[in-house]
Scaffold this active site. Structure first.
Site, mmCIF file in Angstrom:
data_model
loop_
_atom_site.group_PDB
_atom_site.id
_atom_site.type_symbol
_atom_site.label_atom_id
_atom_site.label_comp_id
_atom_site.label_asym_id
_atom_site.label_seq_id
_atom_site.Cartn_x
_atom_site.Cartn_y
_atom_site.Cartn_z
ATOM 1 N N ASP A 51 -110.592 44.136 -8.618
ATOM 2 C CA ASP A 51 -110.525 45.602 -8.610
ATOM 3 C C ASP A 51 -111.886 46.263 -8.328
ATOM 4 O OD1 ASP A 51 -107.896 45.122 -9.530
ATOM 5 O OD2 ASP A 51 -108.542 45.246 -11.624
ATOM 6 N N GLU A 217 -99.310 50.918 -5.902
ATOM 7 C CA GLU A 217 -100.372 51.072 -6.911
ATOM 8 C C GLU A 217 -101.730 51.104 -6.216
ATOM 9 O OE1 GLU A 217 -100.428 47.438 -9.257
ATOM 10 O OE2 GLU A 217 -101.160 46.313 -7.546
HETATM 11 O O1 FUB Z 1 -106.104 44.328 -12.114
HETATM 12 C C1 FUB Z 1 -105.360 44.731 -13.229
HETATM 13 C C2 FUB Z 1 -104.136 45.454 -12.853
HETATM 14 O O2 FUB Z 1 -103.307 44.645 -12.074
HETATM 15 C C3 FUB Z 1 -104.364 46.656 -12.000
HETATM 16 O O3 FUB Z 1 -104.866 47.767 -12.651
HETATM 17 C C4 FUB Z 1 -103.000 46.836 -11.477
HETATM 18 O O4 FUB Z 1 -102.975 47.622 -10.338
HETATM 19 C C5 FUB Z 1 -102.578 45.420 -11.182
HETATM 20 O O5 FUB Z 1 -102.983 45.050 -9.893
#
Ligand code: FUB
Length: 321
Positions: A51, A217
Site C-alpha cells: 500500500d 477499492e
Molecule cells: O492492505 C490492506 C488492505 O487490503 C487494504 O486497505 C485493502 O484495500 C485491501 O487491499
C-alpha cells in the site's frame, strides 16, 4: 603448401570467432536473466511492505509510507503499523522504521493498520489511515501528526463520517486553491472537502461518478496539467478516469495496469520522470497477505491519458542528478 597453412589458419580464426560470438550471446542471455531475477523490484526487501503512499516533500526527497505485512500472515488482521522510507534516487531507500503502531492508537484494535495516505499541510505531516475501532472490525479513518516526515506520528483520533468495513482513504490537496479533499470507499467511491485543520469533513460526502461500475477499492487521486486523475483497483488491475475538477463527473479511461494482482498504488513525478508505485504478491514466497512494494515508469500520452504499465522485476533505474 603455403596456401594450405593460410586456409587452416583462417578456419581456426573463423571457428574461434564463432565460439566467441556464441559465448558473448550466452553471456548476454545470462546477464539478461540475472537482471530479470535480481532487478530493482521489489524496492524494499528487509520487510514486507504494501500500500505505498508516495510523496515528494519540501526537502526534495521522495517519501514513502507503507503498511507492513507480517511474514506469517494468513489474513490482513496482523498488519500493525506503518513504515516511512526515503530516497533521492529511487533505488536506494532508507528505512526510517515504524512511524505509527496500533498500540499507540487508544481508540483502535490491535493490528488492522491498513493502507495509509499522507499529506503535508499547515507545516505539519499527517498520516490518515483505515483502522479497526476498539473491539470491532468496523474501520474508521484515523489521523496522526508529526513535525517531520520521518515521524513518529501521534494519533489525533478519527474523522467523523468516514467509516466502513474498509475505507482506503486518499488525501489530496489541490494546488489551484490549497483545498484538501478526502477520497475513500469500497465498491462506491466517495469524496468530501476537509476542514483546513484536516480533523473533520467540511461537507457531506458525495458519491463520485466515474463512467463505469468496476470500482472496488484503493482509490487514488493525482493531478497533472490541470486534469484530475481518479485511479483505483477494480479487482484485477488498476483503472482510471479523468475530470476537470476534484469532484467529477470523471470520464472513464480504462486500465492502467491490466490483469495484475495489484491493489494499492501511488503516482509521483520526480526529477522530470513519472513513477508508478504498487505492490506485488509473488516475490520470494509472497502471497496476498505478504506483499512487496515495487516501482515502474509511468508515461502519459499527448492527450493526457496514461500508457499501460506492466509489472517487471527490473523496475526503474537509479536517478542521477
Ligand atoms: O492492505 C490492506 C488492505 O487490503 C487494504 O486497505 C485493502 O484495500 C485491501 O487491499
Amino acid at each position: 603448401m603455403k596456401t594450405e597453412i593460410v586456409f587452416a589458419l583462417l578456419m581456426l580464426i573463423s571457428i574461434s570467432c564463432k565460439h566467441q560470438n556464441k559465448d558473448l550471446a550466452k553471456e548476454a542471455a545470462q546477464q539478461k536473466e540475472a537482471l530479470e531475477q535480481s532487478g530493482n523490484n521489489p524496492i524494499i526487501r528487509n520487510i514486507r511492505t504494501a500500500d505505498p503512499s508516495t510523496h515528494v516533500w519540501k526537502d526534495g526527497k521522495v517519501w514513502m509510507y507503507t503498511s507492513h505485512d507480517m511474514e506469517d500472515a494468513v489474513n490482513y488482521s496482523t498488519m500493525d503499523g506503518y513504515h516511512a522510507f526515503s530516497s533521492t534516487d529511487m533505488v536506494n531507500w532508507t528505512d526510517h522504521g515504524e512511524v505509527l503502531h496500533s498500540r499507540n492508537i487508544p481508540w483502535g484494535s490491535k493490528g488492522w493498520m491498513w493502507a495509509p495516505t499522507a499529506i503535508h499541510k499547515n507545516n505539519k505531516y499527517y498520516l490518515m489511515y483505515p483502522h479497526a475501532a476498539n473491539g470491532t472490525k468496523n474501520m474508521k479513518c484515523g489521523i496522526a501528526v508529526s513535525d517531520t516526515p520521518q515521524g513518529p506520528f501521534k494519533d489525533l483520533g478519527w474523522i467523523e463520517g468516514v467509516e466502513g468495513q474498509w475505507l482506503d482513504p486518499c488525501v489530496f490537496t489541490d494546488d489551484k486553491d490549497g483545498k484538501t479533499y478526502l477520497y475513500w470507499g469500497v465498491r462506491e467511491p466517495k469524496v468530501a472537502l476537509l476542514e483546513d485543520n484536516l480533523l473533520a469533513l467540511a461537507e457531506p460526502p458525495r458519491t463520485i461518478e466515474y463512467g463505469s461500475d468496476n470500482f472496488f477499492e484503493a482509490i487514488y487521486m493525482h493531478k497533472r496539467k490541470g486534469k484530475y486523475y481518479l485511479s483505483y483497483n477494480a479487482g484485477l488491475g488498476g483503472f482510471y478516469a479523468m475530470a476537470d475538477n476534484p469532484y467529477g463527473p470523471f470520464d472513464y479511461k480504462g486500465a492502467i495496469n491490466p490483469k495484475q494482482r495489484q491493489d494499492h498504488h501511488s503516482i509521483i513525478e520526480y526529477k522530470g520522470q513519472n513513477y508508478f508505485f504498487y505492490h506485488v504478491q509473488d516475490w520470494n514466497g509472497g502471497t496476498k497477505f505478504r506483499r512487496n512494494t515495487c516501482i515502474e515508469y509511468l508515461y502519459y500520452n499527448e492527450d493526457g491519458t496514461i500508457q499501460k504499465i506492466y509489472a517487471t522485476k527490473k523496475g526503474v533505474k537509479k536517478v542521477t542528478d
